[in-house]
Design a protein around this motif. Structure first.
Motif, PDB file in Angstrom:
ATOM      1  N   ALA A   1      67.494  22.959  37.600  1.00 38.15           N
ATOM      2  CA  ALA A   1      68.842  23.325  38.045  1.00 38.15           C
ATOM      3  C   ALA A   1      69.342  24.573  37.332  1.00 38.15           C
ATOM      4  O   ALA A   1      69.992  25.437  37.940  1.00 38.15           O
ATOM      5  N   CYS A   2      69.058  24.703  36.043  1.00 36.62           N
ATOM      6  CA  CYS A   2      69.489  25.883  35.293  1.00 36.62           C
ATOM      7  C   CYS A   2      68.848  27.160  35.843  1.00 36.62           C
ATOM      8  O   CYS A   2      69.509  28.197  35.967  1.00 36.62           O
ATOM      9  N   VAL A   3      67.552  27.083  36.185  1.00 41.00           N
ATOM     10  CA  VAL A   3      66.888  28.237  36.792  1.00 41.00           C
ATOM     11  C   VAL A   3      67.563  28.580  38.124  1.00 41.00           C
ATOM     12  O   VAL A   3      67.800  29.761  38.437  1.00 41.00           O
ATOM     13  N   GLY A   4      67.890  27.544  38.898  1.00 42.12           N
ATOM     14  CA  GLY A   4      68.554  27.773  40.179  1.00 42.12           C
ATOM     15  C   GLY A   4      69.907  28.433  40.018  1.00 42.12           C
ATOM     16  O   GLY A   4      70.248  29.376  40.754  1.00 42.12           O
ATOM     17  N   ILE A   5      70.707  27.966  39.056  1.00 42.61           N
ATOM     18  CA  ILE A   5      72.043  28.531  38.843  1.00 42.61           C
ATOM     19  C   ILE A   5      71.943  30.002  38.432  1.00 42.61           C
ATOM     20  O   ILE A   5      72.747  30.839  38.851  1.00 42.61           O
ATOM     21  N   ALA A   6      70.957  30.325  37.623  1.00 46.07           N
ATOM     22  CA  ALA A   6      70.791  31.708  37.167  1.00 46.07           C
ATOM     23  C   ALA A   6      70.525  32.670  38.321  1.00 46.07           C
ATOM     24  O   ALA A   6      70.825  33.865  38.220  1.00 46.07           O
ATOM     25  N   HIS A   7      69.958  32.153  39.435  1.00 46.23           N
ATOM     26  CA  HIS A   7      69.615  33.021  40.559  1.00 46.23           C
ATOM     27  C   HIS A   7      70.391  32.678  41.831  1.00 46.23           C
ATOM     28  O   HIS A   7      70.094  33.228  42.893  1.00 46.23           O
ATOM     29  N   ALA A   8      71.381  31.800  41.755  1.00 48.82           N
ATOM     30  CA  ALA A   8      72.057  31.292  42.948  1.00 48.82           C
ATOM     31  C   ALA A   8      73.083  32.274  43.488  1.00 48.82           C
ATOM     32  O   ALA A   8      73.643  33.098  42.756  1.00 48.82           O
ATOM     33  N   ASN A   9      73.328  32.149  44.800  1.00 47.20           N
ATOM     34  CA  ASN A   9      74.479  32.815  45.401  1.00 47.20           C
ATOM     35  C   ASN A   9      75.638  31.825  45.465  1.00 47.20           C
ATOM     36  O   ASN A   9      75.519  30.674  45.019  1.00 47.20           O
ATOM     37  N   ALA A  10      76.761  32.246  46.023  1.00 47.89           N
ATOM     38  CA  ALA A  10      77.954  31.395  46.040  1.00 47.89           C
ATOM     39  C   ALA A  10      77.745  30.113  46.840  1.00 47.89           C
ATOM     40  O   ALA A  10      78.318  29.070  46.514  1.00 47.89           O
ATOM     41  N   VAL A  11      76.905  30.154  47.867  1.00 50.48           N
ATOM     42  CA  VAL A  11      76.681  28.972  48.710  1.00 50.48           C
ATOM     43  C   VAL A  11      75.919  27.890  47.952  1.00 50.48           C
ATOM     44  O   VAL A  11      76.226  26.703  48.046  1.00 50.48           O
ATOM     45  N   LEU A  12      74.918  28.294  47.173  1.00 49.55           N
ATOM     46  CA  LEU A  12      74.057  27.333  46.480  1.00 49.55           C
ATOM     47  C   LEU A  12      74.633  26.871  45.151  1.00 49.55           C
ATOM     48  O   LEU A  12      74.141  25.887  44.572  1.00 49.55           O
ATOM     49  N   LEU A  13      75.660  27.542  44.651  1.00 52.48           N
ATOM     50  CA  LEU A  13      76.163  27.237  43.319  1.00 52.48           C
ATOM     51  C   LEU A  13      76.668  25.795  43.228  1.00 52.48           C
ATOM     52  O   LEU A  13      76.376  25.097  42.253  1.00 52.48           O
TER      53      LEU A  13
ATOM     54  N   GLN B   1      78.456  34.898  21.970  1.00 54.72           N
ATOM     55  CA  GLN B   1      77.497  35.954  21.628  1.00 54.72           C
ATOM     56  C   GLN B   1      76.817  36.521  22.881  1.00 54.72           C
ATOM     57  O   GLN B   1      76.668  37.733  23.036  1.00 54.72           O
ATOM     58  N   LEU B   2      76.404  35.624  23.774  1.00 56.23           N
ATOM     59  CA  LEU B   2      75.718  36.076  24.990  1.00 56.23           C
ATOM     60  C   LEU B   2      76.630  36.913  25.873  1.00 56.23           C
ATOM     61  O   LEU B   2      76.195  37.922  26.458  1.00 56.23           O
ATOM     62  N   LEU B   3      77.899  36.522  25.976  1.00 56.75           N
ATOM     63  CA  LEU B   3      78.807  37.214  26.885  1.00 56.75           C
ATOM     64  C   LEU B   3      79.213  38.594  26.391  1.00 56.75           C
ATOM     65  O   LEU B   3      79.796  39.379  27.142  1.00 56.75           O
ATOM     66  N   LEU B   4      78.907  38.903  25.123  1.00 56.11           N
ATOM     67  CA  LEU B   4      79.183  40.248  24.625  1.00 56.11           C
ATOM     68  C   LEU B   4      78.265  41.278  25.278  1.00 56.11           C
ATOM     69  O   LEU B   4      78.663  42.433  25.490  1.00 56.11           O
ATOM     70  N   ARG B   5      77.019  40.863  25.605  1.00 57.53           N
ATOM     71  CA  ARG B   5      76.046  41.812  26.151  1.00 57.53           C
ATOM     72  C   ARG B   5      75.390  41.339  27.444  1.00 57.53           C
ATOM     73  O   ARG B   5      74.736  42.113  28.116  1.00 57.53           O
ATOM     74  N   HIS B   6      75.544  40.046  27.770  1.00 55.59           N
ATOM     75  CA  HIS B   6      74.849  39.497  28.923  1.00 55.59           C
ATOM     76  C   HIS B   6      75.829  38.728  29.801  1.00 55.59           C
ATOM     77  O   HIS B   6      77.041  38.831  29.633  1.00 55.59           O
ATOM     78  N   THR B   7      75.298  37.945  30.727  1.00 54.66           N
ATOM     79  CA  THR B   7      76.130  37.127  31.613  1.00 54.66           C
ATOM     80  C   THR B   7      75.660  35.682  31.538  1.00 54.66           C
ATOM     81  O   THR B   7      74.722  35.342  30.812  1.00 54.66           O
ATOM     82  N   TYR B   8      76.325  34.842  32.324  1.00 56.14           N
ATOM     83  CA  TYR B   8      75.967  33.425  32.364  1.00 56.14           C
ATOM     84  C   TYR B   8      74.514  33.223  32.791  1.00 56.14           C
ATOM     85  O   TYR B   8      73.890  32.207  32.428  1.00 56.14           O
ATOM     86  N   ARG B   9      73.948  34.162  33.559  1.00 52.18           N
ATOM     87  CA  ARG B   9      72.571  33.999  34.057  1.00 52.18           C
ATOM     88  C   ARG B   9      71.575  33.868  32.909  1.00 52.18           C
ATOM     89  O   ARG B   9      70.674  33.016  32.938  1.00 52.18           O
TER      90      ARG B   9
ATOM     91  N   TYR C   1      71.776  30.360  31.215  1.00 52.85           N
ATOM     92  CA  TYR C   1      71.149  29.253  31.936  1.00 52.85           C
ATOM     93  C   TYR C   1      69.621  29.357  31.933  1.00 52.85           C
ATOM     94  O   TYR C   1      68.931  28.327  31.933  1.00 52.85           O
ATOM     95  N   LEU C   2      69.077  30.555  31.898  1.00 52.67           N
ATOM     96  CA  LEU C   2      67.628  30.688  31.782  1.00 52.67           C
ATOM     97  C   LEU C   2      67.141  30.189  30.421  1.00 52.67           C
ATOM     98  O   LEU C   2      66.089  29.527  30.316  1.00 52.67           O
ATOM     99  N   ALA C   3      67.885  30.486  29.358  1.00 52.68           N
ATOM    100  CA  ALA C   3      67.518  29.992  28.030  1.00 52.68           C
ATOM    101  C   ALA C   3      67.614  28.472  27.970  1.00 52.68           C
ATOM    102  O   ALA C   3      66.759  27.796  27.366  1.00 52.68           O
ATOM    103  N   LEU C   4      68.632  27.907  28.618  1.00 54.12           N
ATOM    104  CA  LEU C   4      68.788  26.445  28.642  1.00 54.12           C
ATOM    105  C   LEU C   4      67.660  25.778  29.423  1.00 54.12           C
ATOM    106  O   LEU C   4      67.237  24.666  29.086  1.00 54.12           O
ATOM    107  N   ALA C   5      67.172  26.441  30.462  1.00 61.61           N
ATOM    108  CA  ALA C   5      66.049  25.895  31.226  1.00 61.61           C
ATOM    109  C   ALA C   5      64.810  25.765  30.348  1.00 61.61           C
ATOM    110  O   ALA C   5      64.097  24.745  30.385  1.00 61.61           O
ATOM    111  N   ALA C   6      64.540  26.786  29.543  1.00 57.11           N
ATOM    112  CA  ALA C   6      63.386  26.737  28.641  1.00 57.11           C
ATOM    113  C   ALA C   6      63.538  25.603  27.626  1.00 57.11           C
ATOM    114  O   ALA C   6      62.579  24.863  27.341  1.00 57.11           O
TER     115      ALA C   6
END
Length: 380
Positions: A82-94, A148-156, A159-164
């Motif tokens: 699910a975390c991998v999916g959220i990282a790549h999802a559009n608004a419909v799949l979220l 820390q992540l939001l300073l340079r990155h996004t939620y995507r 969620y990829l790190a959480l998937a691992a």
């Protein structure tokens, strides 16, 4: 047959896995401002998103029947996908992906409590509180990581790190954990016993988990607006709540070895009610920060103490899936209601009034739960 791994090794995996569910459970609220910006979500839409997530945790609890160790491994695999999916999802799949994520988190989060309930039964107050200390450590880590992540990155990226991490946890649970044997049941035991006890604690935990999930979901946004800071600043501010939560659970895991759990539970609910009302009324960011800290500290022991009271008279540890499932529905309804009220009245303060209101309801019902509970043997 001798166990493949020592109790210490299994407890280490159990605590680490539970900590990861704490990260996943809390990080959604901290990442909400980033999600809102990416998908242009309104507060009602955000509330619906987390309604689906918390609904998923309730459904995950219902699936916890049988071998808890294997269920934990399966749940971590589901949440990783699910975390991998959220990282790549559009608004419909979220939305459906948040439902699946909730199921994936709900399975191991519930299975850990059932594992401990089966192993410790009426002696479960201190072990459950200590396990929940690890959960709280993960929950505290969540907004700090998000900030820390939001300073340079996004939620995507988060969620990829959480998937691992979820995949690693699944492998550890599968290889290391072994279920404790069930205690023998009386010959006359059939079906679900103590239905009234189950209903009472279902209502209490419905409200309590709803309160915890509401604060986890909305405090970062509340802090961001109140202090006029960005998404990273809001996530960092909400860490005050989780700091109080973590320190308190560590303290109470030791205190409960020497003090009556019933008195601790009653005092904690009273303090939480006062702190939640002050959080809404506080005019300045410093005062709101103090209220977040106090609210987290007061709420920390409430859920494990409620669960230990339930296990003290539960006929079967697996019966707790009804309590854990219904409390999951509370965890979905109250955050959604908070978002709906906030959007309807254009005020997050109004929405957060659900927290002291729910705590007042718990205070009214709590005397019924604090009577002496007679332990009942568990069935398979």
């Amino acid at each position: 047959m001798a166990a493949r791994h020592s109790d210490a090794t299994m407890l280490g995996v159990l605590h680490a896995g539970f900590a990861l569910t704490g990260v996943l459970h809390a990080i959604g609220g901290a990442l909400l401002p980033s999600l809102t910006q990416a998908f242009h979500l309104t507060e009602k839409q955000s509330g619906l998103l987390f309604f689906l997530y918390f609904l998923g945790t309730a459904l995950g609890a219902l699936l916890c029947v049988g071998r808890y160790a294997q269920l934990m491994a399966a749940g971590f695999i589901v949440l990783a996908a699910a975390c991998v999916g959220i990282a790549h999802a559009n608004a419909v799949l979220l939305r459906p992906l948040f439902l699946v994520l909730g199921i994936g988190v709900g399975i191991p989060m519930s299975a850990v409590s059932m594992f401990a309930g089966r192993k410790f039964a009426d002696r479960s107050a201190a072990p459950l509180t200590f396990l929940n200390f690890s959960w709280s450590a993960g929950a505290l880590l969540a907004p700090l990581l998000a900030a820390q992540l939001l300073l340079r990155h996004t939620y995507r990226d988060a969620y990829l790190a959480l998937a691992a991490a979820g995949l690693v946890a699944a492998i550890a649970c599968w290889l290391v954990l072994e279920d404790p044997p069930a205690r023998p049941a009386p010959a006359a035991h059939t079906g679900i016993r103590n239905v009234g006890w189950i209903v009472l604690f279902s209502v209490l935990t419905f409200l309590e988990v709803g309160i915890e999930n509401t604060t986890a979901t909305w405090l970062a946004t509340y802090a961001m607006r109140g202090a006029s800071v960005g998404a990273a600043g809001g996530a960092a501010s909400s860490a005050l709540y989780w700091t109080g939560f973590l320190v308190s659970r560590g303290f109470f895991s030791l205190l409960l070895l020497r003090r009556d759990a019933r008195r601790v539970l009653g005092a904690a609910v009273v303090i939480a009610t006062i702190a939640s009302a002050f959080l809404i009324a506080a005019p300045e960011p410093v005062e709101r920060g103090f209220a977040m800290l106090a609210l987290g500290a007061a709420l920390a022991p409430v859920f494990p103490l409620m669960l230990s009271r339930f296990f003290a008279r539960a006929a079967n540890a697996s019966d707790s899936r009804w309590v854990l499932s219904i409390c999951g529905f509370g965890g979905s309804v109250l955050p959604w209601l908070t978002g709906w009220l906030s959007g309807s009245f254009s005020s997050l303060r109004v929405g957060l009034a659900t927290v002291p209101a729910a705590l007042a309801c718990i205070l009214l019902l709590l005397p019924l739960a604090l009577g002496k509970a007679q332990p009942v043997a568990e069935g398979a």
